[in-house]
Motif scaffolding. Structure first.
Motif, PDB file in Angstrom:
ATOM      1  N   LEU A   1       3.396  -1.022  -7.756  1.00  0.00           N
ATOM      2  CA  LEU A   1       2.867  -0.193  -8.832  1.00  0.00           C
ATOM      3  C   LEU A   1       1.603  -0.780  -9.452  1.00  0.00           C
ATOM      4  O   LEU A   1       0.775  -0.043  -9.999  1.00  0.00           O
ATOM      5  CB  LEU A   1       3.924   0.014  -9.918  1.00  0.00           C
ATOM      6  CG  LEU A   1       5.002   1.052  -9.609  1.00  0.00           C
ATOM      7  CD1 LEU A   1       6.077   1.044 -10.693  1.00  0.00           C
ATOM      8  CD2 LEU A   1       4.395   2.446  -9.472  1.00  0.00           C
ATOM      9  N   ILE A   2       1.447  -2.093  -9.377  1.00  0.00           N
ATOM     10  CA  ILE A   2       0.204  -2.703  -9.876  1.00  0.00           C
ATOM     11  C   ILE A   2      -0.997  -2.085  -9.168  1.00  0.00           C
ATOM     12  O   ILE A   2      -1.965  -1.664  -9.809  1.00  0.00           O
ATOM     13  CB  ILE A   2       0.226  -4.233  -9.679  1.00  0.00           C
ATOM     14  CG1 ILE A   2       1.265  -4.876 -10.599  1.00  0.00           C
ATOM     15  CG2 ILE A   2      -1.163  -4.833  -9.952  1.00  0.00           C
ATOM     16  CD1 ILE A   2       1.495  -6.356 -10.335  1.00  0.00           C
ATOM     17  N   HIS A   3      -0.930  -2.008  -7.851  1.00  0.00           N
ATOM     18  CA  HIS A   3      -2.026  -1.432  -7.080  1.00  0.00           C
ATOM     19  C   HIS A   3      -2.205   0.052  -7.402  1.00  0.00           C
ATOM     20  O   HIS A   3      -3.341   0.519  -7.573  1.00  0.00           O
ATOM     21  CB  HIS A   3      -1.772  -1.618  -5.584  1.00  0.00           C
ATOM     22  CG  HIS A   3      -2.809  -1.013  -4.698  1.00  0.00           C
ATOM     23  ND1 HIS A   3      -4.168  -1.161  -4.909  1.00  0.00           N
ATOM     24  CD2 HIS A   3      -2.707  -0.228  -3.584  1.00  0.00           C
ATOM     25  CE1 HIS A   3      -4.841  -0.507  -3.981  1.00  0.00           C
ATOM     26  NE2 HIS A   3      -3.978   0.077  -3.180  1.00  0.00           N
ATOM     27  N   PHE A   4      -1.101   0.781  -7.515  1.00  0.00           N
ATOM     28  CA  PHE A   4      -1.156   2.209  -7.826  1.00  0.00           C
ATOM     29  C   PHE A   4      -1.828   2.435  -9.186  1.00  0.00           C
ATOM     30  O   PHE A   4      -2.749   3.246  -9.323  1.00  0.00           O
ATOM     31  CB  PHE A   4       0.262   2.782  -7.815  1.00  0.00           C
ATOM     32  CG  PHE A   4       0.341   4.266  -8.046  1.00  0.00           C
ATOM     33  CD1 PHE A   4      -0.601   5.141  -7.516  1.00  0.00           C
ATOM     34  CD2 PHE A   4       1.384   4.806  -8.802  1.00  0.00           C
ATOM     35  CE1 PHE A   4      -0.520   6.521  -7.724  1.00  0.00           C
ATOM     36  CE2 PHE A   4       1.479   6.173  -9.017  1.00  0.00           C
ATOM     37  CZ  PHE A   4       0.519   7.022  -8.481  1.00  0.00           C
TER      38      PHE A   4
ATOM     39  N   GLU B   1      -2.751   5.575  -1.670  1.00  0.00           N
ATOM     40  CA  GLU B   1      -4.008   6.322  -1.737  1.00  0.00           C
ATOM     41  C   GLU B   1      -3.782   7.828  -1.698  1.00  0.00           C
ATOM     42  O   GLU B   1      -4.528   8.590  -2.316  1.00  0.00           O
ATOM     43  CB  GLU B   1      -4.956   5.896  -0.619  1.00  0.00           C
ATOM     44  CG  GLU B   1      -5.676   4.584  -0.899  1.00  0.00           C
ATOM     45  CD  GLU B   1      -6.467   4.591  -2.212  1.00  0.00           C
ATOM     46  OE1 GLU B   1      -7.142   5.600  -2.496  1.00  0.00           O
ATOM     47  OE2 GLU B   1      -6.386   3.602  -2.947  1.00  0.00           O
ATOM     48  N   SER B   2      -2.728   8.263  -0.996  1.00  0.00           N
ATOM     49  CA  SER B   2      -2.446   9.701  -0.966  1.00  0.00           C
ATOM     50  C   SER B   2      -1.956  10.174  -2.325  1.00  0.00           C
ATOM     51  O   SER B   2      -2.258  11.305  -2.749  1.00  0.00           O
ATOM     52  CB  SER B   2      -1.415  10.024   0.114  1.00  0.00           C
ATOM     53  OG  SER B   2      -0.117   9.571  -0.240  1.00  0.00           O
TER      54      SER B   2
ATOM     55  N   ASN C   1       0.805  -1.225   0.000  1.00  0.00           N
ATOM     56  CA  ASN C   1       0.000   0.000   0.000  1.00  0.00           C
ATOM     57  C   ASN C   1       0.837   1.273   0.000  1.00  0.00           C
ATOM     58  O   ASN C   1       0.301   2.363   0.150  1.00  0.00           O
ATOM     59  CB  ASN C   1      -0.934   0.000   1.220  1.00  0.00           C
ATOM     60  CG  ASN C   1      -1.912  -1.154   1.175  1.00  0.00           C
ATOM     61  OD1 ASN C   1      -2.516  -1.422   0.149  1.00  0.00           O
ATOM     62  ND2 ASN C   1      -2.060  -1.860   2.286  1.00  0.00           N
ATOM     63  N   THR C   2       2.166   1.137  -0.148  1.00  0.00           N
ATOM     64  CA  THR C   2       3.031   2.306  -0.182  1.00  0.00           C
ATOM     65  C   THR C   2       4.039   2.190  -1.318  1.00  0.00           C
ATOM     66  O   THR C   2       4.322   1.098  -1.814  1.00  0.00           O
ATOM     67  CB  THR C   2       3.809   2.488   1.140  1.00  0.00           C
ATOM     68  OG1 THR C   2       4.724   1.391   1.302  1.00  0.00           O
ATOM     69  CG2 THR C   2       2.865   2.571   2.327  1.00  0.00           C
TER      70      THR C   2
END
Length: 249
Positions: A90-93, A57-58, A6-7
């Motif tokens: 980066l997949i999540h981003f 998320e930020s 998540n970061t």
């Protein structure tokens, strides 16, 4: 490099980038790189333990707040350092950016091609900008400090097979990478690629020397000169024989 899913470990963020992909872009420079290019103008991004962790998320929220500035062509570019060292995160981003209707772009040296990278490239990267360091193995090692230039070319082959857009980037260094022979060789190698929309020429400069000095590192291209206008024009003339568009960046 310590991150969670998540970061992302970030070096810096540019809010209104105009040189890292189409349109106006939010450019996220990620921390860490396995190469140590002699001409690197951001050597402070190389250390994989540097930078700061940013919640994904930020970053997404920041990009959403900029959407009105992106217009039809802009979006988010991840650069570095080498962003694909954080392919898994980066997949999540990029998933989140796509959910928000934001164009995604990766600026990479093509050294990482694992299953996380291929999922990211094939599923979520609208554009890839691939940095071609050198066409020969000895030149590649001399410039980057690492072996096996073929990883970059295998990366290009994978992107071509996907049918998704790609730009090439190439730094012109007098006497090292700007010889007509090398330029023709690169053009001939890539001339049949259908996914390459353009190649960006980046004339050599010494703007990052003070960063090398601050890190206590010796800058080894002190004797290299910048390109003349004639050399840049000659490079453009050669590459226009092979590519749809040649841009000086």
């Amino acid at each position: 490099m310590k991150t969670s899913e998540n970061t992302l470990r970030v070096h810096s963020i540019e809010s209104f980038g105009t040189h890292d992909g189409p349109g106006i872009r939010m450019v996220v420079f990620l921390q860490g790189c396995k190469l140590k290019c002699l001409y690197c103008h951001n050597p402070d991004t190389i250390d994989t333990h540097g930078g700061k962790e940013f919640p994904i998320e930020s970053l997404v929220k920041r990009a959403v707040n900029m959407k009105s500035y992106f217009g039809e062509f802009g979006g988010v570019t991840v650069s570095g350092g080498e962003p694909l060292l954080q392919s898994k995160e980066l997949i999540h981003f990029f998933q989140r950016l796509k959910e928000e209707g934001i164009h995604t772009n990766i600026d990479t040296n093509g050294r990482v091609l694992n299953h996380f990278t291929t999922e990211l490239l094939d599923g979520y990267a609208d554009l890839v900008m691939l940095d071609i360091k050198h066409m020969h193995e000895d030149g590649y090692q001399m410039l980057t400090g690492q072996k096996n230039k073929e990883t970059t070319f295998n990366f290009a082959k994978h992107r071509e097979a996907s049918g998704k857009p790609m730009w090439l980037r190439y730094v012109l260094i007098p006497g090292l990478t700007n010889t007509p022979g090398l330029l023709h060789e690169m053009g001939a190698y890539f001339k049949d690629y259908k996914t390459i929309e353009k190649i960006e020429i980046q004339p050599y400069h010494k703007l990052g020397i003070h960063k090398w000095e601050k890190l206590g590192w010796q800058y080894q291209l002190n004797d290299a000169r910048e390109n003349t206008e004639e050399e840049i024009n000659e490079a453009v003339k050669i590459l226009e024989q092979y590519f749809k568009e040649v841009k000086i960046n």
